[in-house]
Design an enzyme around this catalytic site. Structure first.
Site, PDB file in Angstrom:
ATOM      1  N   ASP A 206      28.488  41.243  43.446  1.00 24.66           N
ATOM      2  CA  ASP A 206      29.635  40.261  43.297  1.00 24.66           C
ATOM      3  C   ASP A 206      30.897  40.791  44.203  1.00 24.66           C
ATOM      4  O   ASP A 206      31.941  41.032  43.606  1.00 24.66           O
ATOM      5  CB  ASP A 206      29.967  40.157  41.828  1.00 24.66           C
ATOM      6  CG  ASP A 206      30.939  39.067  41.591  1.00 24.66           C
ATOM      7  OD1 ASP A 206      31.209  38.218  42.430  1.00 24.66           O
ATOM      8  OD2 ASP A 206      31.462  39.230  40.251  1.00 24.66           O
TER       9      ASP A 206
ATOM     10  N   ASN B 160      30.943  38.851  32.445  1.00 24.09           N
ATOM     11  CA  ASN B 160      32.467  39.018  31.839  1.00 24.09           C
ATOM     12  C   ASN B 160      33.507  38.488  32.393  1.00 24.09           C
ATOM     13  O   ASN B 160      34.634  38.781  32.274  1.00 24.09           O
ATOM     14  CB  ASN B 160      32.728  40.569  32.060  1.00 24.09           C
ATOM     15  CG  ASN B 160      32.954  41.104  33.202  1.00 24.09           C
ATOM     16  OD1 ASN B 160      32.349  40.548  34.206  1.00 24.09           O
ATOM     17  ND2 ASN B 160      33.228  42.548  33.235  1.00 24.09           N
TER      18      ASN B 160
ATOM     19  N   HIS C 126      39.913  36.125  35.971  1.00 25.20           N
ATOM     20  CA  HIS C 126      38.794  37.297  36.713  1.00 25.20           C
ATOM     21  C   HIS C 126      37.446  36.515  37.015  1.00 25.20           C
ATOM     22  O   HIS C 126      36.821  36.031  36.429  1.00 25.20           O
ATOM     23  CB  HIS C 126      38.495  38.242  35.371  1.00 25.20           C
ATOM     24  CG  HIS C 126      37.352  39.221  35.790  1.00 25.20           C
ATOM     25  ND1 HIS C 126      36.635  39.567  34.808  1.00 25.20           N
ATOM     26  CD2 HIS C 126      37.003  39.888  36.574  1.00 25.20           C
ATOM     27  CE1 HIS C 126      35.947  40.651  35.338  1.00 25.20           C
ATOM     28  NE2 HIS C 126      35.863  40.661  36.579  1.00 25.20           N
TER      29      HIS C 126
ATOM     30  N   SER D  44      46.113  43.139  27.993  1.00 22.88           N
ATOM     31  CA  SER D  44      46.042  43.536  29.346  1.00 22.88           C
ATOM     32  C   SER D  44      47.205  44.443  29.575  1.00 22.88           C
ATOM     33  O   SER D  44      48.226  44.136  28.881  1.00 22.88           O
ATOM     34  CB  SER D  44      45.692  42.456  29.943  1.00 22.88           C
ATOM     35  OG  SER D  44      44.371  41.744  29.771  1.00 22.88           O
TER      36      SER D  44
ATOM     37  N   HIS E 146      39.623  49.507  36.052  1.00 24.21           N
ATOM     38  CA  HIS E 146      39.959  47.932  35.974  1.00 24.21           C
ATOM     39  C   HIS E 146      40.057  47.075  34.867  1.00 24.21           C
ATOM     40  O   HIS E 146      40.543  45.844  34.568  1.00 24.21           O
ATOM     41  CB  HIS E 146      39.057  47.318  37.128  1.00 24.21           C
ATOM     42  CG  HIS E 146      37.753  46.971  36.576  1.00 24.21           C
ATOM     43  ND1 HIS E 146      37.008  47.764  35.758  1.00 24.21           N
ATOM     44  CD2 HIS E 146      37.117  45.790  36.416  1.00 24.21           C
ATOM     45  CE1 HIS E 146      35.731  47.306  35.221  1.00 24.21           C
ATOM     46  NE2 HIS E 146      35.988  45.765  35.795  1.00 24.21           N
ATOM     47  N   GLY E 147      39.551  47.877  33.627  1.00 22.28           N
ATOM     48  CA  GLY E 147      39.371  47.076  32.431  1.00 22.28           C
ATOM     49  C   GLY E 147      39.016  48.081  31.330  1.00 22.28           C
ATOM     50  O   GLY E 147      39.121  49.314  31.474  1.00 22.28           O
TER      51      GLY E 147
ATOM     52  N   GLY F 200      35.819  47.995  29.947  1.00 24.83           N
ATOM     53  CA  GLY F 200      34.566  48.830  30.031  1.00 24.83           C
ATOM     54  C   GLY F 200      33.579  48.753  28.794  1.00 24.83           C
ATOM     55  O   GLY F 200      34.211  48.538  27.860  1.00 24.83           O
TER      56      GLY F 200
END
Length: 365
Positions: free
Chosen positions: A66, A125, A157, A268, A286-287, A289
Site C-alpha cells: 500500500d 484499517n 486514512h 487523534s 503514525h497511530g 497500532g
C-alpha cells in the site's frame, strides 16, 4: 547513532516480542544501517510501525503493498454547534457507498494508472472520520495550520488500493525485490518511477474521498490542511551519503505538522515532530497500532460483550459500515492506547503536542 536497532517503549508499554524480533531480523538485511520501532510497532508481513534506513540498496517489500498510504485532514466549514450527529449520520447511511458520488469530472484531470479506483477508502484499517478539536496545547501552532476549536474536520486514512498491490507483486515477480534493488539498477529506477506515482495516487485518493464525503453532507469548505504519507521510501542526504528511509506505518518527521490517528473510540493528535534525525530514522509513530490480530477480534470481543445486541450497539454507535467484520476487526479494543503511544514519544522528546481531535462519526463503507 549508538545501536542499529532502536525500539521506542517504556517498561509500562505493551509490545509483542515477535514484533521486536521481526524488526531485529530485517535489520540484518544488507545495507540496513538503522531500524527503529515506534510505540505502535506490531507484527505483520514485515514490521508495522517501523522505519528502516539503508544505503546503496532499497527493499520495496519493507514498505509493502500500500505504497502512498497516509492521512490527510480537511476543513469542512461547519461549526460544531451546527453539526447534527443524527442528520449527518443519516445522510452517510443513505449514501450506500462512496461510488454513488460522481467524480468523473475530477478524474478527467488525473493522469494515474488505475484511476477508476480513486475516491475509495479500501479495506483494513482505512477510514474517514469527522472530528472536532478536543484540547489545544499550542494555540499559535493551531492557528498556523489553519484550525480553530469551533469547526468540524474530516480525517481521511487511505492509500493506493489495488495499484500498490500491483506494484509490489510486479517487482517481486520481475526483480525478486525482496532481496533488494541495488542503487541505480534497472529495477531500482523502474520501481521509484511507479513508487512516486503510487504516493501521488494516495494523496489524490484522500482528496477524492474527502470530496465525496463533504459533498454528501453539504460541507461549505474542503481545504486540505495536513497530509502525510506513512508507507513509502524517502531519500535523505546525511554526511555526504544518500540514505533510503523505508517507512511502514511510520510518519515523516521532516515535513512539519502531522496527525497521528487514534481509534474511533479515542482521540487523534496533531503534533510537531522533533525527531528529524538518523537516530529516529527521520520518523515518528503514525497511530495506535494493533494489539490483536484481525482473526482473533470477534472471539475476544464476544467474551468482553456477551450480549450480541448490546455488543453491536456499543461497537457500531458512531460507525458507518457495510461489512459486519469491521465491527470486530477495527474495534477500539483491538488497538493499543494512543495516549500511551503519544506519552512514549513525549518521553523521548520526539514530538510537541499541538491539539487533540475527538472522533464523532467514522465512515468505512
Amino acid at each position: 547513532m549508538e545501536n542499529k536497532v532502536k525500539v521506542i517503549q517504556t517498561e509500562k508499554s505493551w509490545m509483542e516480542s515477535n514484533a521486536i524480533e521481526q524488526l531485529e531480523k530485517v535489520s540484518e538485511l544488507k545495507g540496513v544501517i538503522k531500524a527503529v520501532g515506534f510505540p505502535d510497532l506490531h507484527f505483520g508481513k514485515t514490521p508495522v510501525g517501523a522505519s528502516l534506513v539503508t544505503t546503496d540498496i532499497i527493499y520495496p517489500h519493507l514498505v509493502g503493498n500500500d505504497v502512498g498510504c497516509g492521512m490527510a485532514l480537511f476543513s469542512t466549514g461547519i461549526n460544531k454547534g451546527k453539526f447534527k450527529f443524527d442528520k449527518v449520520r443519516g445522510k452517510l447511511q443513505r449514501l450506500e457507498g462512496l461510488e454513488n458520488v460522481d467524480i468523473s469530472h475530477l478524474l478527467e484531470q488525473v493522469e494515474l494508472p488505475m484511476k477508476e479506483a480513486l475516491g475509495t477508502i479500501g479495506g483494513g484499517n482505512h477510514f474517514a472520520e469527522f472530528q472536532q478539536v478536543d484540547k489545544i496545547y499550542d494555540e499559535a501552532a493551531l492557528k498556523e495550520i489553519g484550525l480553530n476549536k469551533s469547526e468540524i474536520y474530516l480525517l481521511v486514512h487511505s492509500g493506493s488500493t489495488g495499484y500498490g498491490e500491483y506494484i509490489l507483486r510486479k517487482y517481486i515477480d520481475k526483480y525478486s525485490c525482496q532481496n533488494g534493488l541495488r542503487e541505480n539498477s534497472e529495477g531500482y529506477k523502474e520501481y521509484f518511477e511507479e513508487h512516486d506515482k503510487a504516493v501521488n495516487f494516495g494523496k489524490t485518493n484522500r482528496e477524492m474521498i474527502a470530496y465525496r464525503l463533504l459533498t454528501t453532507i453539504g460541507a461549505k469548505d474542503s481545504n486540505k490542511l495536513l497530509d502525510s504519507t506513512h508507507n513509502s521510501i524517502a531519500i535523505k542526504e546525511h554526511e555526504g551519503k544518500r540514505l533510503y528511509v523505508h517507512r511502514k506505518g511510520a510518519a515523516p518527521a521532516d515535513i512539519g505538522y502531522i496527525i497521528i490517528a487514534g481509534t474511533r473510540g479515542s482521540n487523534s493528535y496533531i503534533v510537531k515532530p522533533k525527531a528529524n534525525n538518523l537516530e529516529y530514522a527521520y520518523s515518528v509513530a503514525h497511530g495506535a497500532g494493533r494489539r490483536w490480530n484481525r482473526f482473533s477480534c470477534k472471539e475476544r470481543l464476544e467474551t468482553v460483550y456477551p450480549d450480541k445486541s448490546k455488543r453491536e450497539k456499543l461497537l457500531g454507535s458512531n460507525l458507518i459500515y457495510n461489512d459486519r467484520r469491521v465491527l470486530y476487526e477495527e474495534a477500539p479494543e483491538a488497538y493499543k492506547s494512543i495516549d500511551k503511544v503519544i506519552e512514549d514519544m513525549l518521553g523521548e522528546d520526539m514530538i510537541e503536542l499541538v491539539a487533540s481531535l475527538k472522533p464523532l462519526i467514522t465512515y468505512k463503507a
